[in-house]
Design a protein around this motif. Sequence first.
Motif, mmCIF file in Angstrom:
data_model
loop_
_atom_site.group_PDB
_atom_site.id
_atom_site.type_symbol
_atom_site.label_atom_id
_atom_site.label_comp_id
_atom_site.label_asym_id
_atom_site.label_seq_id
_atom_site.Cartn_x
_atom_site.Cartn_y
_atom_site.Cartn_z
ATOM 1 N N UNK A 78 40.552 -2.110 10.593
ATOM 2 C CA UNK A 78 39.702 -3.232 10.629
ATOM 3 C C UNK A 78 38.445 -2.893 11.409
ATOM 4 N N UNK A 79 37.551 -3.492 10.344
ATOM 5 C CA UNK A 79 35.856 -3.544 10.868
ATOM 6 C C UNK A 79 36.051 -4.788 12.148
ATOM 7 N N UNK A 80 34.852 -4.340 12.915
ATOM 8 C CA UNK A 80 34.269 -4.345 14.162
ATOM 9 C C UNK A 80 34.175 -6.592 13.346
ATOM 10 N N UNK A 81 33.171 -6.724 12.469
ATOM 11 C CA UNK A 81 32.425 -7.921 11.843
ATOM 12 C C UNK A 81 31.811 -7.839 9.825
ATOM 13 N N UNK A 82 31.719 -8.294 9.885
ATOM 14 C CA UNK A 82 30.570 -8.770 8.411
ATOM 15 C C UNK A 82 29.415 -10.670 8.657
ATOM 16 N N UNK A 83 28.634 -9.564 8.011
ATOM 17 C CA UNK A 83 27.828 -11.482 8.087
ATOM 18 C C UNK A 83 28.377 -12.378 7.706
ATOM 19 N N UNK A 84 28.076 -13.202 8.293
ATOM 20 C CA UNK A 84 28.512 -14.933 7.728
ATOM 21 C C UNK A 84 27.324 -15.247 6.120
ATOM 22 N N UNK A 92 24.273 -4.480 1.755
ATOM 23 C CA UNK A 92 24.213 -4.903 2.707
ATOM 24 C C UNK A 92 25.444 -5.554 3.077
ATOM 25 N N UNK A 93 26.752 -6.236 2.826
ATOM 26 C CA UNK A 93 27.883 -6.599 3.716
ATOM 27 C C UNK A 93 28.159 -5.449 3.813
ATOM 28 N N UNK A 94 28.799 -5.561 4.991
ATOM 29 C CA UNK A 94 29.765 -4.515 5.968
ATOM 30 C C UNK A 94 31.189 -4.204 5.020
ATOM 31 N N UNK A 95 31.713 -5.303 4.416
ATOM 32 C CA UNK A 95 32.278 -4.884 3.123
ATOM 33 C C UNK A 95 31.924 -4.012 1.975
ATOM 34 N N UNK A 114 40.664 -3.985 6.743
ATOM 35 C CA UNK A 114 40.917 -5.474 6.169
ATOM 36 C C UNK A 114 39.371 -5.575 7.417
ATOM 37 N N UNK A 115 38.544 -6.794 6.737
ATOM 38 C CA UNK A 115 37.020 -7.074 7.280
ATOM 39 C C UNK A 115 37.377 -8.025 7.320
ATOM 40 N N UNK A 116 36.914 -8.906 8.413
ATOM 41 C CA UNK A 116 36.491 -10.919 8.153
ATOM 42 C C UNK A 116 35.821 -11.743 6.840
ATOM 43 N N UNK A 117 36.418 -12.450 7.146
ATOM 44 C CA UNK A 117 35.808 -12.615 6.114
ATOM 45 C C UNK A 117 34.679 -13.654 6.265
ATOM 46 N N UNK A 155 28.667 -7.708 16.911
ATOM 47 C CA UNK A 155 27.965 -9.064 17.392
ATOM 48 C C UNK A 155 28.057 -9.897 18.621
ATOM 49 N N UNK A 156 28.723 -9.484 19.478
ATOM 50 C CA UNK A 156 28.419 -10.191 21.307
ATOM 51 C C UNK A 156 27.517 -9.965 21.589
ATOM 52 N N UNK A 157 26.598 -11.103 21.343
ATOM 53 C CA UNK A 157 25.389 -10.939 21.980
ATOM 54 C C UNK A 157 25.675 -11.251 22.888
ATOM 55 N N UNK A 158 24.115 -10.705 24.562
ATOM 56 C CA UNK A 158 24.442 -11.108 25.860
ATOM 57 C C UNK A 158 25.116 -12.798 25.772
ATOM 58 N N UNK A 159 25.172 -12.886 27.052
ATOM 59 C CA UNK A 159 25.891 -14.581 27.175
ATOM 60 C C UNK A 159 27.404 -14.670 26.931
#
Length: 257
Positions: A78-84, A92-95, A114-117, A155-159
């Motif tokens: 499972x991938x962590x993240x993907x650009x919207x 450059x897409x994480x897929x 699996x990669x987030x859609x 992509x969990x930024x500060x906050x």
Amino acid sequence: MTTTTTAPVHTSSSLRVVVAADAESAAGMAAERISALIRSRPTAVLGVATGSTPSPVYRALQTLRRTEGLDLSQASAFALDEYVGIDPRRPQSYRSVIDGEVTRSLGLDPLRVAIPDGSAPDLVEAAHAYEESIRSAGGVDLQILGIGHNGHIGFNEPGSAHDSLTRAVDLTPETRRANARFFDGGIDDVPTQALTQGIGTILRAREIVLLAFGSGKAEAVARALEGSIDRSSPASALRRHQAVTILLDKAAASMVG
């Protein structure tokens, strides 16, 4: 600080910090841990990250596959993240990155990766579906992580709340500037949002291996390991996990006391 390629400089019941001679040595340690997991459990579920930090881990796994016959064909990832909003066919897409660096290079079954859609018309539903797919797979056995200059994981930024789940997030200018090197047009071409596993999602993995290389990561590493456990440092949440290994090169460890 004692530096070593074989022994931790800090160990607690849940956290192990190792300073390696260089990034390749650290990546080799991560690859050996993944190899041991796969050999003991061929159907293990891996959490895979993208970016420059985990790339040497995947290269080290390629070497183990070639020289020792490591077989990841039954493993899932499972991938962590993907650009919207990014075309998944763009390099450059994480897929695309996961397909090239992980799926094809390591011989995984594409149906098990699996990669987030990030192109989904309903990002809330896509995030929920991704959470459910991880749960349905039995959870992640081992999660590979990097750390951002501001302490972000995924992509969990500060906050970000430490119990956050998969969701769409806005990317900070700092993160977009850091990722602009992957885009020909610079920062204006970097998407402004991503679909990311939350910190709470990440913490459900049974084991976590975080890698950090270079002096630019030293402050973020020190805050994560020695600062307050709070939202200003997303990676500090890892200190609440039951099984974390932090693999650093000397530069990234330079501010750890």
